[in-house]
Scaffold this active site. Sequence first.
Site, PDB file in Angstrom:
ATOM      1  N   PHE A  42       0.844  -1.195   0.000  1.00  0.00           N
ATOM      2  CA  PHE A  42       0.000   0.000   0.000  1.00  0.00           C
ATOM      3  C   PHE A  42       0.877   1.242   0.000  1.00  0.00           C
ATOM      4  CE2 PHE A  42       0.798  -0.948   4.432  1.00  0.00           C
ATOM      5  CZ  PHE A  42       0.956   0.281   5.049  1.00  0.00           C
ATOM      6  N   CYS A  43       0.311   2.334  -0.516  1.00  0.00           N
ATOM      7  CA  CYS A  43       0.953   3.648  -0.441  1.00  0.00           C
ATOM      8  C   CYS A  43      -0.048   4.590   0.205  1.00  0.00           C
ATOM      9  CB  CYS A  43       1.443   4.113  -1.810  1.00  0.00           C
ATOM     10  SG  CYS A  43       0.165   4.225  -3.078  1.00  0.00           S
ATOM     11  N   TRP A  44      -0.003   5.863  -0.136  1.00  0.00           N
ATOM     12  CA  TRP A  44      -0.891   6.815   0.533  1.00  0.00           C
ATOM     13  C   TRP A  44      -2.353   6.601   0.169  1.00  0.00           C
ATOM     14  CZ3 TRP A  44      -2.752   9.469   4.112  1.00  0.00           C
ATOM     15  CH2 TRP A  44      -3.612  10.552   3.914  1.00  0.00           C
TER      16      TRP A  44
ATOM     17  N   GLY B 280      -2.295   4.551  -5.124  1.00  0.00           N
ATOM     18  CA  GLY B 280      -1.985   5.124  -6.426  1.00  0.00           C
ATOM     19  C   GLY B 280      -0.780   4.489  -7.091  1.00  0.00           C
TER      20      GLY B 280
ATOM     21  N   TYR C 166      -3.202   3.800   2.567  1.00  0.00           N
ATOM     22  CA  TYR C 166      -3.263   4.130   3.989  1.00  0.00           C
ATOM     23  C   TYR C 166      -4.420   5.081   4.285  1.00  0.00           C
ATOM     24  CZ  TYR C 166      -2.365   5.879   8.606  1.00  0.00           C
ATOM     25  OH  TYR C 166      -2.538   6.224   9.919  1.00  0.00           O
TER      26      TYR C 166
END
Length: 346
Positions: free
Chosen positions: A93-95, A98, A122
Site C-alpha cells: 500500500f501507499c498513501w 496510487g 493508507y
Amino acid sequence: MFQDIAIEDLSALRQAGSLVTIDVRSPSEYADATIPGSLNIPLFNDEERAEIGTIYKQVSVQAAKERGLEIASAKLPAFIKEFSQIPGKKAVFCWRGGMRSKTSATVLDLMGIRTYRIEGGYRAYRQWVVSRLEELELTAPAYVLHGNTGTGKTAILRKLQEQSYPVLDIEHLAGHRGSIFGNIGMKSHNQKTFDALFSDELIRLESAPYFLMEAESKRVGKVVLPEKLVAKKEAGKHIWLELPLEARVSNLINDYKPWEHQEACLQSFRLIKSRIHTPIAAEIEWALKHEEYRMAIELLLIHYYDQRYSHSNTSYDLENRSVIKASSVDEAVLAIRELLEGESKK
C-alpha cells in the site's frame, strides 16, 4: 496480474495472521503512521519523493512520472530481492492506492511474487479506523485498576494478559506511561498510531466477557482516549491496589531504569520542580544528579505523586470498590484472579 484487496477483507486476514502488509511509502510517511505490523520497503526515499513532488507541481504530471520511473528502475533489483525474502502472502500500500503501490505490485507480479494491493491505501485504512471508533460499542464490563504511582498496575495487567486474561493495555497503545516521566525509555505514539492499535484491540476483545484496564486520565502522552472508553472506565468495577512504599519504589526503579536515562529524568523533573516545596525539590534534584535514585523516587512519591493521586480519586464512587492490599506485584495478580473468579460465580 495483481489483485486488489478491500480494507474490510484486509482486517480479517491481518487478524488471522495470514498476510504481511508492506508500506511502500517513504520512511518519514511510515514513521508518522502506518498499518500496525507493516514492514517498510519504500519505492522512494524522502528526498526522491520531494523531488518528484516538486516536478509534479512545477513542470508536469508526465515529467514527474518519467523521473519517478527513472529513479525506481535503478532500485528494482534490490527492491524485488527484499520482497522475495518475505515469506507468506503480501499486500502493498501507499498513501491512496496510487502509482507507488500499483507500480510495486505490477513489477512484483511480473517477477512471480504474488502480491495484493490495498484499495485506497493508507488513507482508506485511516478512514476505516476513524469510522470504527465513531461506532465504538464496548458492551463488556471493565475492571479498572487504581493505585498510587509505582503500585505496578501496568506490570499486573501484563502478567494477567500473559495468563490469557482480557486486558486493554492503554500505556502500550500510547507508547507512554501517563506521567511527566512517562515517555522515558519509550517511543510515544501519535493519535493515528494509537487509534489503529486500539482498533485492533477492540477486535481482539469483541468476544471477551469483560476486560481489565488501568484508570488512566483522558490524555496519555500525545493521545486522547475516546469518550466512550473514558465513560466505560468511569462506569467500571473499580479495584484499588495498595502496595508498601518500598515495593513501589522498587517497581519504579525496575520500570524506568533511571541510570540509563539520567538526563531525561532530570529534564522531566524540572518541569514539575516548581510545584514541590523548595527544600524537598532541591533534595530530589541532588539525588537524581548523584544517582541516588531510591531516595529521589521516594521523595517524589511522598511529596508529589501521592498527594496528586489522592486528589484525583474524588471523582470515583469510593463505596463501590474492591480493595486489594499486597506486598508485591505477583501477590496482587493472585488476588485479582481470585476476585475475578469470585465475580464469575455470582
